[in-house]
Design a protein around this motif. Sequence first.
Motif, PDB file in Angstrom:
ATOM      1  N   ALA A   6      36.290  -9.539   5.097  1.00  0.00           N
ATOM      2  CA  ALA A   6      36.208 -10.058   3.723  1.00  0.00           C
ATOM      3  C   ALA A   6      35.595 -11.451   3.747  1.00  0.00           C
ATOM      4  O   ALA A   6      35.552 -12.114   4.788  1.00  0.00           O
ATOM      5  CB  ALA A   6      37.588 -10.102   3.073  1.00  0.00           C
ATOM      6  N   LEU A   7      35.144 -11.864   2.587  1.00  0.00           N
ATOM      7  CA  LEU A   7      34.654 -13.224   2.389  1.00  0.00           C
ATOM      8  C   LEU A   7      35.625 -13.942   1.472  1.00  0.00           C
ATOM      9  O   LEU A   7      36.055 -13.391   0.454  1.00  0.00           O
ATOM     10  CB  LEU A   7      33.262 -13.217   1.768  1.00  0.00           C
ATOM     11  N   GLN A   8      35.998 -15.160   1.826  1.00  0.00           N
ATOM     12  CA  GLN A   8      36.891 -15.949   0.994  1.00  0.00           C
ATOM     13  C   GLN A   8      36.140 -17.167   0.471  1.00  0.00           C
ATOM     14  O   GLN A   8      35.468 -17.870   1.240  1.00  0.00           O
ATOM     15  CB  GLN A   8      38.120 -16.389   1.774  1.00  0.00           C
ATOM     16  N   ILE A   9      36.272 -17.406  -0.837  1.00  0.00           N
ATOM     17  CA  ILE A   9      35.558 -18.498  -1.498  1.00  0.00           C
ATOM     18  C   ILE A   9      36.561 -19.353  -2.253  1.00  0.00           C
ATOM     19  O   ILE A   9      37.419 -18.839  -2.973  1.00  0.00           O
ATOM     20  CB  ILE A   9      34.492 -17.950  -2.465  1.00  0.00           C
ATOM     21  N   ALA A  10      36.457 -20.666  -2.104  1.00  0.00           N
ATOM     22  CA  ALA A  10      37.255 -21.609  -2.881  1.00  0.00           C
ATOM     23  C   ALA A  10      36.297 -22.486  -3.680  1.00  0.00           C
ATOM     24  O   ALA A  10      35.344 -23.045  -3.126  1.00  0.00           O
ATOM     25  CB  ALA A  10      38.136 -22.470  -1.982  1.00  0.00           C
ATOM     26  N   VAL A  11      36.556 -22.592  -4.978  1.00  0.00           N
ATOM     27  CA  VAL A  11      35.719 -23.393  -5.881  1.00  0.00           C
ATOM     28  C   VAL A  11      36.514 -24.630  -6.277  1.00  0.00           C
ATOM     29  O   VAL A  11      37.512 -24.524  -6.987  1.00  0.00           O
ATOM     30  CB  VAL A  11      35.315 -22.587  -7.125  1.00  0.00           C
ATOM     31  N   PRO A  12      36.116 -25.826  -5.845  1.00  0.00           N
ATOM     32  CA  PRO A  12      36.901 -27.032  -6.134  1.00  0.00           C
ATOM     33  C   PRO A  12      36.961 -27.402  -7.605  1.00  0.00           C
ATOM     34  O   PRO A  12      37.982 -27.874  -8.095  1.00  0.00           O
ATOM     35  CB  PRO A  12      36.187 -28.113  -5.317  1.00  0.00           C
ATOM     36  N   GLY A  13      35.877 -27.214  -8.330  1.00  0.00           N
ATOM     37  CA  GLY A  13      35.815 -27.678  -9.717  1.00  0.00           C
ATOM     38  C   GLY A  13      36.405 -26.686 -10.700  1.00  0.00           C
ATOM     39  O   GLY A  13      36.885 -25.602 -10.336  1.00  0.00           O
ATOM     40  N   ALA A  14      36.357 -27.050 -11.967  1.00  0.00           N
ATOM     41  CA  ALA A  14      36.937 -26.216 -13.017  1.00  0.00           C
ATOM     42  C   ALA A  14      36.010 -25.069 -13.429  1.00  0.00           C
ATOM     43  O   ALA A  14      36.477 -24.050 -13.945  1.00  0.00           O
ATOM     44  CB  ALA A  14      37.258 -27.077 -14.232  1.00  0.00           C
ATOM     45  N   ALA A  15      34.714 -25.219 -13.206  1.00  0.00           N
ATOM     46  CA  ALA A  15      33.759 -24.197 -13.633  1.00  0.00           C
ATOM     47  C   ALA A  15      33.775 -23.013 -12.670  1.00  0.00           C
ATOM     48  O   ALA A  15      33.879 -23.178 -11.455  1.00  0.00           O
ATOM     49  CB  ALA A  15      32.356 -24.794 -13.712  1.00  0.00           C
ATOM     50  N   ASP A  16      33.667 -21.799 -13.230  1.00  0.00           N
ATOM     51  CA  ASP A  16      33.553 -20.605 -12.399  1.00  0.00           C
ATOM     52  C   ASP A  16      32.207 -20.609 -11.673  1.00  0.00           C
ATOM     53  O   ASP A  16      31.215 -21.160 -12.171  1.00  0.00           O
ATOM     54  CB  ASP A  16      33.663 -19.341 -13.248  1.00  0.00           C
ATOM     55  N   PRO A  52      27.931  -3.661  -3.297  1.00  0.00           N
ATOM     56  CA  PRO A  52      28.228  -3.242  -4.666  1.00  0.00           C
ATOM     57  C   PRO A  52      27.817  -4.308  -5.678  1.00  0.00           C
ATOM     58  O   PRO A  52      27.926  -5.511  -5.414  1.00  0.00           O
ATOM     59  CB  PRO A  52      29.747  -3.053  -4.642  1.00  0.00           C
ATOM     60  N   ASN A  53      27.333  -3.870  -6.844  1.00  0.00           N
ATOM     61  CA  ASN A  53      26.890  -4.769  -7.929  1.00  0.00           C
ATOM     62  C   ASN A  53      25.767  -5.698  -7.487  1.00  0.00           C
ATOM     63  O   ASN A  53      25.595  -6.789  -8.044  1.00  0.00           O
ATOM     64  CB  ASN A  53      28.056  -5.590  -8.463  1.00  0.00           C
ATOM     65  N   GLY A  54      25.030  -5.271  -6.479  1.00  0.00           N
ATOM     66  CA  GLY A  54      23.932  -6.101  -6.001  1.00  0.00           C
ATOM     67  C   GLY A  54      24.372  -7.363  -5.299  1.00  0.00           C
ATOM     68  O   GLY A  54      23.569  -8.269  -5.072  1.00  0.00           O
ATOM     69  N   GLY A  55      25.661  -7.447  -4.944  1.00  0.00           N
ATOM     70  CA  GLY A  55      26.189  -8.617  -4.247  1.00  0.00           C
ATOM     71  C   GLY A  55      26.573  -9.752  -5.166  1.00  0.00           C
ATOM     72  O   GLY A  55      26.893 -10.842  -4.690  1.00  0.00           O
ATOM     73  N   ALA A  56      26.584  -9.540  -6.481  1.00  0.00           N
ATOM     74  CA  ALA A  56      26.944 -10.604  -7.433  1.00  0.00           C
ATOM     75  C   ALA A  56      28.440 -10.529  -7.734  1.00  0.00           C
ATOM     76  O   ALA A  56      28.959  -9.475  -8.098  1.00  0.00           O
ATOM     77  CB  ALA A  56      26.147 -10.467  -8.713  1.00  0.00           C
ATOM     78  N   VAL A  57      29.143 -11.649  -7.558  1.00  0.00           N
ATOM     79  CA  VAL A  57      30.576 -11.734  -7.844  1.00  0.00           C
ATOM     80  C   VAL A  57      30.852 -13.058  -8.555  1.00  0.00           C
ATOM     81  O   VAL A  57      30.055 -14.001  -8.471  1.00  0.00           O
ATOM     82  CB  VAL A  57      31.430 -11.649  -6.553  1.00  0.00           C
ATOM     83  N   THR A  58      31.988 -13.107  -9.228  1.00  0.00           N
ATOM     84  CA  THR A  58      32.390 -14.338  -9.909  1.00  0.00           C
ATOM     85  C   THR A  58      33.656 -14.874  -9.261  1.00  0.00           C
ATOM     86  O   THR A  58      34.642 -14.137  -9.109  1.00  0.00           O
ATOM     87  CB  THR A  58      32.643 -14.089 -11.406  1.00  0.00           C
ATOM     88  N   ALA A  59      33.631 -16.138  -8.856  1.00  0.00           N
ATOM     89  CA  ALA A  59      34.792 -16.804  -8.271  1.00  0.00           C
ATOM     90  C   ALA A  59      35.303 -17.830  -9.266  1.00  0.00           C
ATOM     91  O   ALA A  59      34.546 -18.691  -9.727  1.00  0.00           O
ATOM     92  CB  ALA A  59      34.418 -17.477  -6.950  1.00  0.00           C
ATOM     93  N   LYS A  60      36.575 -17.758  -9.608  1.00  0.00           N
ATOM     94  CA  LYS A  60      37.148 -18.643 -10.612  1.00  0.00           C
ATOM     95  C   LYS A  60      37.216 -20.080 -10.108  1.00  0.00           C
ATOM     96  O   LYS A  60      37.514 -20.334  -8.942  1.00  0.00           O
ATOM     97  CB  LYS A  60      38.542 -18.157 -11.004  1.00  0.00           C
ATOM     98  N   GLY A  61      36.964 -21.012 -11.006  1.00  0.00           N
ATOM     99  CA  GLY A  61      37.027 -22.422 -10.658  1.00  0.00           C
ATOM    100  C   GLY A  61      38.447 -22.858 -10.342  1.00  0.00           C
ATOM    101  O   GLY A  61      39.422 -22.383 -10.940  1.00  0.00           O
ATOM    102  N   GLY A  62      38.577 -23.764  -9.388  1.00  0.00           N
ATOM    103  CA  GLY A  62      39.877 -24.313  -9.024  1.00  0.00           C
ATOM    104  C   GLY A  62      40.796 -23.338  -8.327  1.00  0.00           C
ATOM    105  O   GLY A  62      42.012 -23.572  -8.270  1.00  0.00           O
ATOM    106  N   SER A  63      40.261 -22.247  -7.756  1.00  0.00           N
ATOM    107  CA  SER A  63      41.108 -21.242  -7.121  1.00  0.00           C
ATOM    108  C   SER A  63      40.387 -20.611  -5.941  1.00  0.00           C
ATOM    109  O   SER A  63      39.245 -20.955  -5.630  1.00  0.00           O
ATOM    110  CB  SER A  63      41.507 -20.167  -8.137  1.00  0.00           C
ATOM    111  N   VAL A  64      41.081 -19.659  -5.291  1.00  0.00           N
ATOM    112  CA  VAL A  64      40.551 -18.964  -4.119  1.00  0.00           C
ATOM    113  C   VAL A  64      40.315 -17.503  -4.477  1.00  0.00           C
ATOM    114  O   VAL A  64      41.179 -16.848  -5.069  1.00  0.00           O
ATOM    115  CB  VAL A  64      41.524 -19.064  -2.928  1.00  0.00           C
ATOM    116  N   THR A  65      39.148 -16.988  -4.110  1.00  0.00           N
ATOM    117  CA  THR A  65      38.788 -15.592  -4.374  1.00  0.00           C
ATOM    118  C   THR A  65      38.436 -14.911  -3.057  1.00  0.00           C
ATOM    119  O   THR A  65      37.649 -15.445  -2.270  1.00  0.00           O
ATOM    120  CB  THR A  65      37.588 -15.509  -5.334  1.00  0.00           C
TER     121      THR A  65
END
Length: 562
Positions: free
Chosen positions: A361-371, A388-401
């Motif tokens: 898996a890939l884990q992403i953390a976004v420091p700011g508030a923007a997704d 899947p989905n052409g590799g496009a995903v959305t990671a929520k701001g201020g959290s870990v996905t």
Amino acid sequence: MSEDQAEETTAKERSATEPQATEPKETAPQEPKQRRQAKGAGKGIVTGVLSAVVILAAAGGVVSAASLLPESSGSRALEIPQADVPAGHALGVCPEPAKLLAGTADGTDAQFSPVSQSAKTLLNAVVLSNTAGTIPGSGITSLGGTPMAEIAKKPTSTPSPVVGPPVLAAGVVSDRPVTTATVTGAEAIGNEQASMAAHLNYTATDGDLRGEAATSCPQPGNDSWLLGASTSLGRSAVLNISNASGTPATANLDLFGAKGQIQAAGARGLLVPPGTTRSINLGGLAPGEAQLAVRLRSSGGPVAATIQQSVLRGLTPGGIEFLAPGTAPSNVQVMSGVDIQDPAAVKALSAKSGFADATPALQIAVPGAADAVVQLRVMGTNGERPLPNGGAVTAKGGSVTTIPLDGVPAGSYTVRATSDVAFVASARVTRGLKAEDAVDFAWSPSAARLGSQHIVAVPREGERFLSFGVPEGRATISLTPVTVDGKVRKTTTSDIAGGTTAMVKVPEKVDDVVVAGYIVSSAGDAAYGALVLGQADRADISVNAIQDAAAGYEKVPVTVGY
């Protein structure tokens, strides 16, 4: 009275009522009368010019005083002076060997107990000479400063670089057993930071911490991100903060989980005295978090940090790893050395209770508030693989996905993630496909772009590979083995096409001498690398990103002000 005459009268009245600037008193001898008269005439010209400017401005004109007067000396652009920066010591701070967490149900400061009868922790270090063959003064000490091993004595003089090809040599420490946190240090030579690397490797064939954990011992700093931690049932995460400096450090932790930033009492003002390690049980700060990212900032002395992450599924060991910092938040993150097993077998294993995280898996953390809308690319030895989905995903701001790498065929890959919002990332690697057997895992942190003369120290035993990924274009990788006798061997090169990953097996010996490390350089388009470790006939796995090369001769701008 006409409109123009009214405006001229107004300008004269304003000139008569405004205070006039006075000339400073002259202290020099009196000038000749003719020169004073000339100056007076000049003043009259300037006064006339200023009156004209006022009249034009009142009439809506566009001519400015600045365009009519000579440029003031105070508005001249001055170059900011550059100051030489003295090169500092090169340091690699290795954590203490992996130990079983015990006695911390209600606290955050971790206590440890011995781990197993077969566990061993080995330190490897390589220090490269300058181009004249002079090896910097270097050695290994405990974190508290007790000498443990000398790599090279401090040179009495620094020979000038030779004409022609460089004459390189190396100081080497190979597979030295250690029982405590260590510091590998090398002095600057010729006002350039030494090129060196230290590497810690832990292995065990029994006990709850069975598996392999390794880390390229990081350089101390004041701001770092660590991903891949988990404090859910059966998972233990211990943050080790080591202060190798002579200045006390105060550490502050920012914790991020799947639902956002975690406000934890006890995460601020953590004092780390000089020459010590402070171990923090993250389960006491953020319990029950399946995906946890940690940002560590320190004031005072710089610190080095790793997370000892382990998994126990009932009575079955689920692996161990040292989680190391990756690159800082950026719009592009690249992870190499991502080994993926048979996807059908992985899917079957992950469906069993307690094995949901036994998947790549890939884990992403976004420091700011923007997704962050993240575009993923997975590149193997035979090119890019669809997602899947052409590799496009959305990671929520201020959290870990966490993004599963489902359906990717077995093989070795490089993962590239891009977004218009800065983020940090790391990739999970798993080994083992039977629930009744011990399995292992690793995390490949985001790596820096390869340049020239990166040093990679490697352990003597086990399976060892260098993984290189080139997202776009084409790159040439140069590999120069360093053997345990300190000799720098013949360089080989590999041409790697964009959108692919190349795996290079590290031989046990070169010219009948055991390999201790490599000098890695890259030319052409951007390339990234990692060291992948394993053990034959076991599920052991560990992945370490190739670290930045040593800083060269540097200058910084210097300004004086308040």
